[in-house]
Every structure is written in C-alpha cells, then in structure tokens.
Design a protein around this motif. Structure first.
Motif, PDB file in Angstrom:
ATOM      1  N   VAL A 217      16.572   1.494   7.430  1.00  0.00           N
ATOM      2  CA  VAL A 217      16.222   2.876   7.764  1.00  0.00           C
ATOM      3  C   VAL A 217      17.109   3.785   6.913  1.00  0.00           C
ATOM      4  O   VAL A 217      18.329   3.619   6.925  1.00  0.00           O
ATOM      5  CB  VAL A 217      16.468   3.154   9.263  1.00  0.00           C
ATOM      6  CG1 VAL A 217      16.198   4.612   9.586  1.00  0.00           C
ATOM      7  CG2 VAL A 217      15.611   2.238  10.133  1.00  0.00           C
ATOM      8  N   PRO A 218      16.520   4.725   6.158  1.00  0.00           N
ATOM      9  CA  PRO A 218      17.343   5.591   5.294  1.00  0.00           C
ATOM     10  C   PRO A 218      18.265   6.495   6.113  1.00  0.00           C
ATOM     11  O   PRO A 218      17.814   7.172   7.024  1.00  0.00           O
ATOM     12  CB  PRO A 218      16.330   6.435   4.531  1.00  0.00           C
ATOM     13  CG  PRO A 218      14.990   5.902   4.834  1.00  0.00           C
ATOM     14  CD  PRO A 218      15.088   5.053   6.058  1.00  0.00           C
ATOM     15  N   GLU A 219      19.543   6.510   5.733  1.00  0.00           N
ATOM     16  CA  GLU A 219      20.472   7.347   6.493  1.00  0.00           C
ATOM     17  C   GLU A 219      20.722   8.697   5.836  1.00  0.00           C
ATOM     18  O   GLU A 219      21.300   9.581   6.459  1.00  0.00           O
ATOM     19  CB  GLU A 219      21.778   6.610   6.758  1.00  0.00           C
ATOM     20  CG  GLU A 219      22.517   6.163   5.528  1.00  0.00           C
ATOM     21  CD  GLU A 219      23.796   5.418   5.894  1.00  0.00           C
ATOM     22  OE1 GLU A 219      24.184   5.447   7.070  1.00  0.00           O
ATOM     23  OE2 GLU A 219      24.392   4.813   4.985  1.00  0.00           O
ATOM     24  N   ASP A 220      20.318   8.851   4.569  1.00  0.00           N
ATOM     25  CA  ASP A 220      20.488  10.140   3.898  1.00  0.00           C
ATOM     26  C   ASP A 220      19.166  10.584   3.305  1.00  0.00           C
ATOM     27  O   ASP A 220      18.361   9.751   2.903  1.00  0.00           O
ATOM     28  CB  ASP A 220      21.466  10.044   2.722  1.00  0.00           C
ATOM     29  CG  ASP A 220      22.820   9.533   3.145  1.00  0.00           C
ATOM     30  OD1 ASP A 220      23.456  10.234   3.934  1.00  0.00           O
ATOM     31  OD2 ASP A 220      23.205   8.433   2.684  1.00  0.00           O
ATOM     32  N   THR A 327       4.124  -4.342  16.674  1.00  0.00           N
ATOM     33  CA  THR A 327       4.245  -4.009  15.261  1.00  0.00           C
ATOM     34  C   THR A 327       5.396  -3.023  15.088  1.00  0.00           C
ATOM     35  O   THR A 327       5.643  -2.200  15.966  1.00  0.00           O
ATOM     36  CB  THR A 327       2.943  -3.328  14.773  1.00  0.00           C
ATOM     37  OG1 THR A 327       1.849  -4.215  14.994  1.00  0.00           O
ATOM     38  CG2 THR A 327       3.016  -2.951  13.309  1.00  0.00           C
ATOM     39  N   SER A 328       6.109  -3.123  13.981  1.00  0.00           N
ATOM     40  CA  SER A 328       7.112  -2.097  13.670  1.00  0.00           C
ATOM     41  C   SER A 328       6.912  -1.599  12.248  1.00  0.00           C
ATOM     42  O   SER A 328       6.538  -2.366  11.359  1.00  0.00           O
ATOM     43  CB  SER A 328       8.526  -2.657  13.845  1.00  0.00           C
ATOM     44  OG  SER A 328       8.813  -3.576  12.807  1.00  0.00           O
ATOM     45  N   VAL A 329       7.127  -0.307  12.074  1.00  0.00           N
ATOM     46  CA  VAL A 329       6.963   0.303  10.756  1.00  0.00           C
ATOM     47  C   VAL A 329       8.248   1.005  10.362  1.00  0.00           C
ATOM     48  O   VAL A 329       8.723   1.896  11.075  1.00  0.00           O
ATOM     49  CB  VAL A 329       5.812   1.341  10.758  1.00  0.00           C
ATOM     50  CG1 VAL A 329       5.707   2.012   9.393  1.00  0.00           C
ATOM     51  CG2 VAL A 329       4.495   0.670  11.127  1.00  0.00           C
ATOM     52  N   ASN A 330       8.812   0.592   9.240  1.00  0.00           N
ATOM     53  CA  ASN A 330       9.973   1.293   8.717  1.00  0.00           C
ATOM     54  C   ASN A 330       9.622   1.913   7.364  1.00  0.00           C
ATOM     55  O   ASN A 330       9.148   1.223   6.471  1.00  0.00           O
ATOM     56  CB  ASN A 330      11.151   0.325   8.533  1.00  0.00           C
ATOM     57  CG  ASN A 330      12.368   1.044   7.966  1.00  0.00           C
ATOM     58  OD1 ASN A 330      12.753   2.094   8.481  1.00  0.00           O
ATOM     59  ND2 ASN A 330      12.943   0.511   6.903  1.00  0.00           N
ATOM     60  N   VAL A 331       9.842   3.222   7.248  1.00  0.00           N
ATOM     61  CA  VAL A 331       9.653   3.891   5.969  1.00  0.00           C
ATOM     62  C   VAL A 331      11.013   3.895   5.278  1.00  0.00           C
ATOM     63  O   VAL A 331      11.852   4.747   5.526  1.00  0.00           O
ATOM     64  CB  VAL A 331       9.121   5.324   6.158  1.00  0.00           C
ATOM     65  CG1 VAL A 331       8.748   5.933   4.818  1.00  0.00           C
ATOM     66  CG2 VAL A 331       7.913   5.327   7.086  1.00  0.00           C
ATOM     67  N   GLY A 332      11.243   2.878   4.467  1.00  0.00           N
ATOM     68  CA  GLY A 332      12.579   2.640   3.932  1.00  0.00           C
ATOM     69  C   GLY A 332      12.911   3.439   2.682  1.00  0.00           C
ATOM     70  O   GLY A 332      14.079   3.660   2.378  1.00  0.00           O
ATOM     71  N   MET A 333      11.891   3.839   1.945  1.00  0.00           N
ATOM     72  CA  MET A 333      12.130   4.609   0.725  1.00  0.00           C
ATOM     73  C   MET A 333      11.127   5.746   0.630  1.00  0.00           C
ATOM     74  O   MET A 333       9.931   5.528   0.768  1.00  0.00           O
ATOM     75  CB  MET A 333      11.980   3.706  -0.503  1.00  0.00           C
ATOM     76  CG  MET A 333      13.084   2.693  -0.644  1.00  0.00           C
ATOM     77  SD  MET A 333      12.880   1.682  -2.102  1.00  0.00           S
ATOM     78  CE  MET A 333      11.534   0.621  -1.631  1.00  0.00           C
ATOM     79  N   GLY A 342       4.346  11.784  -4.596  1.00  0.00           N
ATOM     80  CA  GLY A 342       5.141  11.092  -3.587  1.00  0.00           C
ATOM     81  C   GLY A 342       4.877   9.603  -3.488  1.00  0.00           C
ATOM     82  O   GLY A 342       3.787   9.127  -3.780  1.00  0.00           O
ATOM     83  N   ILE A 343       5.916   8.876  -3.070  1.00  0.00           N
ATOM     84  CA  ILE A 343       5.798   7.448  -2.747  1.00  0.00           C
ATOM     85  C   ILE A 343       6.534   7.182  -1.440  1.00  0.00           C
ATOM     86  O   ILE A 343       7.649   7.674  -1.242  1.00  0.00           O
ATOM     87  CB  ILE A 343       6.425   6.559  -3.839  1.00  0.00           C
ATOM     88  CG1 ILE A 343       5.651   6.668  -5.154  1.00  0.00           C
ATOM     89  CG2 ILE A 343       6.454   5.114  -3.387  1.00  0.00           C
ATOM     90  CD1 ILE A 343       6.155   5.709  -6.209  1.00  0.00           C
ATOM     91  N   PHE A 344       5.878   6.438  -0.556  1.00  0.00           N
ATOM     92  CA  PHE A 344       6.550   5.967   0.655  1.00  0.00           C
ATOM     93  C   PHE A 344       6.616   4.446   0.584  1.00  0.00           C
ATOM     94  O   PHE A 344       5.577   3.781   0.531  1.00  0.00           O
ATOM     95  CB  PHE A 344       5.778   6.370   1.912  1.00  0.00           C
ATOM     96  CG  PHE A 344       5.643   7.858   2.083  1.00  0.00           C
ATOM     97  CD1 PHE A 344       6.645   8.588   2.719  1.00  0.00           C
ATOM     98  CD2 PHE A 344       4.517   8.528   1.625  1.00  0.00           C
ATOM     99  CE1 PHE A 344       6.519   9.960   2.889  1.00  0.00           C
ATOM    100  CE2 PHE A 344       4.383   9.900   1.783  1.00  0.00           C
ATOM    101  CZ  PHE A 344       5.387  10.624   2.407  1.00  0.00           C
ATOM    102  N   GLY A 345       7.817   3.892   0.581  1.00  0.00           N
ATOM    103  CA  GLY A 345       7.988   2.434   0.571  1.00  0.00           C
ATOM    104  C   GLY A 345       8.149   1.935   1.999  1.00  0.00           C
ATOM    105  O   GLY A 345       9.071   2.324   2.706  1.00  0.00           O
ATOM    106  N   VAL A 346       7.213   1.091   2.415  1.00  0.00           N
ATOM    107  CA  VAL A 346       7.128   0.731   3.835  1.00  0.00           C
ATOM    108  C   VAL A 346       7.391  -0.761   4.067  1.00  0.00           C
ATOM    109  O   VAL A 346       6.977  -1.609   3.278  1.00  0.00           O
ATOM    110  CB  VAL A 346       5.725   1.095   4.380  1.00  0.00           C
ATOM    111  CG1 VAL A 346       5.484   0.492   5.755  1.00  0.00           C
ATOM    112  CG2 VAL A 346       5.571   2.618   4.446  1.00  0.00           C
TER     113      VAL A 346
END
Ligand code: ZN
Length: 473
Positions: A217-220, A327-333, A342-346
């Motif tokens: 999970v992105p912290e910044d 199910t779990s979804v993390n948008v990591g990038m 835009g890009i969402f890395g999931v």
C-alpha cells in the motif's frame, strides 16, 4: 516408533550437515550454461544431492536448477518441496550470515528459517525412515529448488521434466498448516489520452506519483499542479480537505506550481484494508478541482473504481469464500503525467470459486468507455486443498502430537512454494511463537525448533509413506 528419540540420536549429524549447507552463499547470481541461477544456488543443490548419495538414496539433478533425493519403490509418489537458495543477507548482521553460529539456543545464519533449516529437517526425517528399513508404500521424494526467492524457474523446469507427486507438502512457511492460498494477479489500468477540451482549465495536473510496488500500500503521494489564478483558494480548499478527511498532508508553493503531498500508511498488498493508500486520498482532493478532461477522467476513474472499499466490488471482482475470505484489491502504484496520462498498478487477490478470466473480460469491456485498458496482466490461480482431505488431517494430527497447540489449518492471501504442487500444503516450520526473521538480518531458529520440526516431519512421513494412512478411510 519413538520419533523423539530417533531424532535426538542424530542431532549432531543433522546440525553438522545443516551448517555445511548454511555456509554456501546461495544467493541468485549471474546465469551461465551450467548454473542457470548462479554458482551459489548450484553449489547448494550439489551439496544436498551429495548428502543423498552418501546416505544411500537415489538422486537426480534437473538442469542444475532443481533436483531430488528419493527413497522407496512403487507407483505412488509423495513429495516434499524445499529450497536452498536464499535472499541476499543485507546489512546490519551481528554475525557473518554465511558462517553459522549457535548463539544461546539459536542457530544464526542466512537461510536457517527460509528454507535451509526446514529442508534439512525434512531430509533427516526421510533419512531416519530410510534407515529403519521398512518398505515404503509411497516413494518419498525431497524435491529441491534453487530459485524460489526469485522466479520459480526451478519448479518450472523440474515439473516439466518430472512427474507430479500425488500429494506433498512444502516446509517453507508455518505450522500447523496452510491449505489454501488466494489467486494473485497484477495488472495495470492504463489511460488512453484524449484531445484536450477547447477551454483552458484553470488548474493543470502536471504529475502525480504514489507507490513503487504492486504488493504494498503506497504510504506517500505527491502531486504537482500549475495554477494560473487563485492559488490561495486552492490552498484553502486543500486545508479544508485535510481537516474534513483527517488526512495527513502538506503543501509547498514553488514558482507558480503547487506541490501537494499526502502521508498514508503502508501495509502488505494482501491486506490493503490495514493500510492507508496515500495516492487514493490525494486523488480524492484532485477530483474537486477544475482540471482538464484527461486529469478529470483519471481522478474520476480512481474514485469510481477504488475509493472506499478494497473488496473489488467496484471492479465486479468481489467474491467471498467460506474459508479463504474475500477478494482484495491493492492499488500499489499510481502514476500520472500530463504527457502520458494515468496508470494504476493493481495487485488483486481472489479466493477459490470465482471465474477470473470471465470477470476480467467483463471488466476490460466495462472500462473502455472510461478511456482505460488493462495491460501487463499476470496471475497465479488460487491454490486450495480441502480441509477434510486426509493429507490435511494427517499432517495436522502429526503436528498436534508434538506440540500443545490446537490451532486449525488456515488459508492465506499470499503465496507459498506449496502452490507449485498439484495437491500440496505448506507445513511448518515456524511455530506459533516463533519470531519470523525470514529475509531479515540475524535470521535465526532455535535448535529445539529444528528438532521438533524433524520429529513432526518424521511422524508425518511415517504415517503417510510407510503406513499408508492417506489411503485408508
Ligand atoms: Zn522460502
């Protein structure tokens, strides 16, 4: 059979053989013809196979990247899957990571927990059984990988060449037993840029960046805006936003640019609900602004698809399994630039029972009109062995006969080596109160735990491979 006494009797040999293995710096290295993942992993594999020959087993080397040690004859095959490669030691050790030492009641060395200690424990369980001389109902095979920490090329090469065991376990996680692992997928939502509207927007989103890895999970998060007029209004609105949402953030004005940053909270990608996704918070603020149509579509997509829940409902991927959970979804990038969009890395993890391919196709279709595509999709399907399966029952029972712990077998969101077996579970060797030092400095394991794990493996193999309990009803 007195499992405890048999293990105690070979304690010195076990520790000596283990030390020899721990001394080998089996970190992935330069690939060569004879050593596909480097010299160190190859030497560790050779070392194990040599022990096997010394102790009277048959052995096989598969392309210097994997191999096995086998006992017994017959049709049926039981597998134990361990690995002898290690992650780099990193800094800050109190001892030499490749010069194992016993400090107090613990062995300290890189790989002692992950996975050289548990692999050697399983090997000695097999060796003790072999020396007892009773006929095996299952051929028992210790399969040794050398690329678990990186790309799993070892098991790929091995199972391309060799038969799949009827059942097995990987001593590469924790007791009592992990019988289910979610499917793990990573992919990118990529935005298609469209022509800008005629009207000049008051606020231009120059860039946004948040997160570096799919499985965190992105912290910044940081965004850079160009603001032609009313800078102070935007700042005021940002301060209001921070107050309303109780988010932690700051801003900086620099030459007509406004830089916004948000501080979230990191967590592993398998438990996004435990973290605070800084990027998604920042985007919620951006959505309030009068941005150009591309930036607006980017922010709108995020709010629509990700904000507010982590169970994949907004992607049509939500599903819940009794034992494996949701199910779990993390948008990591998250990345946006004015030029590329835009890009969402999931990182999306899903339980058994969902038709992943069909759902992905529907999702691809669904996001087209929002101007997005899905790219770079990679996934491993879920791995599940029924809790009532004899394999699970016998292994759990063997564990309970040596440890005063009634913890039930469980499932996880992550992935273990066991998933490369068709019917495999992760079984040890961390105990309930073991400090998890895998991949960390001063990696260690209690001598007592090493022996206890060996006893448990010995009982398990005895009951499955000699007595044939898995086939009784
Ligand atoms: Zn491991």
């Amino acid at each position: 059979m007195d499992y405890k006494a048999l293990v105690e009797a070979c304690k010195d040999d076990l520790v000596a053989d283990l030390f020899g293995l721990l001394e080998i710096e089996s970190v992935k290295g330069e690939s060569s013809k004879d050593a596909p993942v480097g010299e160190g992993p190859k030497r560790a594999l050779d070392y194990m196979l040599e022990l096997g020959r010394r102790d009277g087993f048959s052995t096989l080397n598969v392309e210097n990247i994997a191999g096995h040690i086998e006992s017994g004859k017959g049709e049926k095959l039981f597998g134990i899957l361990g690995h002898v490669d290690v992650v780099p030691p990193g800094k800050g050790w109190d001892t030499d990571p490749f010069n194992p030492e016993i400090l107090g009641d613990e062995i300290v060395a890189r790989g002692i927990q992950d996975d050289k200690g548990p692999t050697m424990a399983a090997y000695y369980a097999m060796k003790i059984l072999h020396q007892q001389g009773a006929p095996f109902k299952y051929r028992t095979r210790l399969i040794i990988g050398t690329d678990e920490e990186s790309d799993w090329q070892c098991t790929e090469a091995y199972f391309n060449a060799e038969e799949m065991p009827q059942a097995g376990f990987a001593p590469d996680a924790a007791f009592p037993l992990i019988h289910g692992e979610k499917g793990i997928s990573t992919f990118n939502f990529v935005q298609k840029q469209t022509a800008l509207d005629e009207d000049e927007p008051k606020i231009e989103l120059k860039a946004l960046i948040s997160g570096e890895r799919y499985n965190m999970v992105p912290e910044d998060a940081e965004a850079k805006l160009k603001i032609q007029q009313n800078m102070s209004e935007v700042i005021q609105s940002y301060e209001d936003f921070l107050r309303e949402t109780k988010a932690e953030g700051s801003y900086e004005v620099d030459n007509g640019f406004l830089k916004l940053s948000i501080q979230g909270k990191s967590a592993h990608g398998s438990t996004p609900e435990a973290g605070v996704n800084a990027g998604l918070i920042l985007i919620q603020f951006l959505k309030r602004l009068d941005l150009d149509n591309n930036a607006k579509a980017f922010a709108g997509f995020a709010v629509d698809r990700f904000v507010g829940r982590t169970d994949g409902a907004q992607l049509g991927m939500d599903y819940s399994h009794d034992e494996m959970g949701e199910t779990s979804v993390n948008v990591g990038m998250i990345n946006y630039t004015e030029v590329d969009g835009g890009i969402f890395g999931v990182n999306l993890r899903y339980p058994e029972g969902i038709d992943f391919d069909a759902k992905m196709d529907a999702l691809k279709e669904d996001i087209t009109e929002q101007g997005f595509t899905i790219e770079d999709l990679e996934y491993q399907p879920p791995h599940y062995v029924d809790k009532e399966d004899p394999l699970v029952k016998i292994l759990t029972d063997a564990y309970r006969n040596h440890v005063d712990d009634r913890t039930e077998p469980f499932t996880i969101g992550g992935g273990t080596y066991a998933r490369t077996l068709e019917k495999g579970v992760a079984f040890g060797a961390m105990f309930k109160d073991t400090a998890d030092t895998m991949h960390q400095k001063n990696e260690r394991m209690k001598v007592e735990e090493l022996l206890k794990a060996t006893e448990i493996y010995l009982e398990a193999l005895h009951r499955i491979c000699i007595k044939g309990e898995m086939d009784e009803d």
